[in-house]
Design an enzyme around this catalytic site. Structure first.
Site, PDB file in Angstrom:
ATOM      1  N   SER A   1       4.417   2.376   8.189  1.00  8.37           N
ATOM      2  CA  SER A   1       3.960   1.144   7.162  1.00  8.37           C
ATOM      3  C   SER A   1       4.985   0.561   6.480  1.00  8.37           C
ATOM      4  CB  SER A   1       2.977   1.926   6.125  1.00  8.37           C
ATOM      5  OG  SER A   1       1.749   2.122   6.824  1.00  8.37           O
TER       6      SER A   1
ATOM      7  N   ASP B   1      -0.539  -7.674   1.503  1.00  3.22           N
ATOM      8  CA  ASP B   1       0.202  -6.235   1.367  1.00  3.22           C
ATOM      9  C   ASP B   1       1.673  -6.270   1.542  1.00  3.22           C
ATOM     10  OD1 ASP B   1       0.434  -3.643   1.433  1.00  3.22           O
ATOM     11  OD2 ASP B   1      -0.615  -3.340   3.637  1.00  3.22           O
TER      12      ASP B   1
ATOM     13  N   HIS C   1       0.593  -1.072  -0.048  1.00  4.57           N
ATOM     14  CA  HIS C   1       0.276  -0.106   0.037  1.00  4.57           C
ATOM     15  C   HIS C   1       0.912   1.298   0.114  1.00  4.57           C
ATOM     16  CE1 HIS C   1       0.361  -0.051   4.553  1.00  4.57           C
ATOM     17  NE2 HIS C   1       0.352   1.212   4.268  1.00  4.57           N
TER      18      HIS C   1
END
EC number: 3.4.21.-
Length: 213
Positions: A188, A86, A41
């Site tokens: 992230s 992801d 992402h």
């Protein structure tokens, strides 16, 4: 990183700071002499030329070495809505090399046994409080925080209560029923270490990582 403390690249030489248009927005981890593993992402939908990564520096925005990319390989089954699968590989345009502050991480294999309530460490350069925006990232020193793995069924039921699905490809960690420690915006894609081995979701993707890195 929320609830953690300052650390150094010497303690985590596999950490990488991911730069979008020269600004730190995600984390990653070095996995060999040309590739960094991150979350899909982060770069999904972006031009390869917009991304770089910095290695070998405690500071996200200076020092170390910055690499341009030759390609970004997102997992073919990545789902941008559920965040299943992801995971992404960023391949540098030149060899990364190694030093005391630049080392590839060991990655958990498919048989790696990670139980519930195990101590794991998250690292990154992201926000240090919930709701911290990109503009307010400290972006200075790397931080780390000790958290624990959370039972998959417990995690799934907690997320189901807020309408989110936890799949078998996901790993849950945090400080269950206490809180105050976690990854945050800007972290992230960064590593989750168990005894210095990168675990997170990667054990389910070892063969894909090895094939594409």
């Amino acid at each position: 990183i929320v609830g953690g403390s300052v650390t150094t690249i010497g303690q985590y030489p596999s950490m990488a700071s991911l730069l979008f248009n020269n600004r730190q927005v995600c984390g990653g981890v070095i996995i060999n002499n040309r590739s960094v593993l991150t979350a899909a992402h982060c770069p999904f939908g972006d031009a390869v030329s917009s991304w770089r990564f910095r290695v070998g520096s405690t500071n996200a925005n200076s020092g170390g070495t910055v690499f341009t990319l030759s390609t970004i390989i997102n997992h073919p089954s990545y789902n941008r809505w559920t965040l299943d699968n992801d995971i992404s590989i960023m391949r540098a345009a030149s060899n990364i090399g190694t030093s005391a502050s630049v080392q590839p991480a060991g990655i958990a294999g498919s048989n790696y046994n990670l139980g519930d309530n195990q101590v794991v460490w998250a690292t990154g350069w992201g926000a240090t409080s919930a709701g911290g925006s990109l503009a307010r990232f400290p972006g200075v020193n790397a931080r780390h925080v000790q958290i624990w793995t959370v039972n998959q069924n417990t995690c799934a039921s907690r997320y189901a209560a807020i309408g989110r699905t936890v799949t078998a490809n996901m790993l849950c960690s945090g400080w269950l029923d206490v809180g105050g420690r976690d990854q945050c915006q800007g972290d992230s894609g960064g590593p989750l270490y168990h005894n210095r081995i990168v675990v997170a979701v990667v054990s389910r993707y070892t063969s894909w990582i090895q094939s594409n890195a």
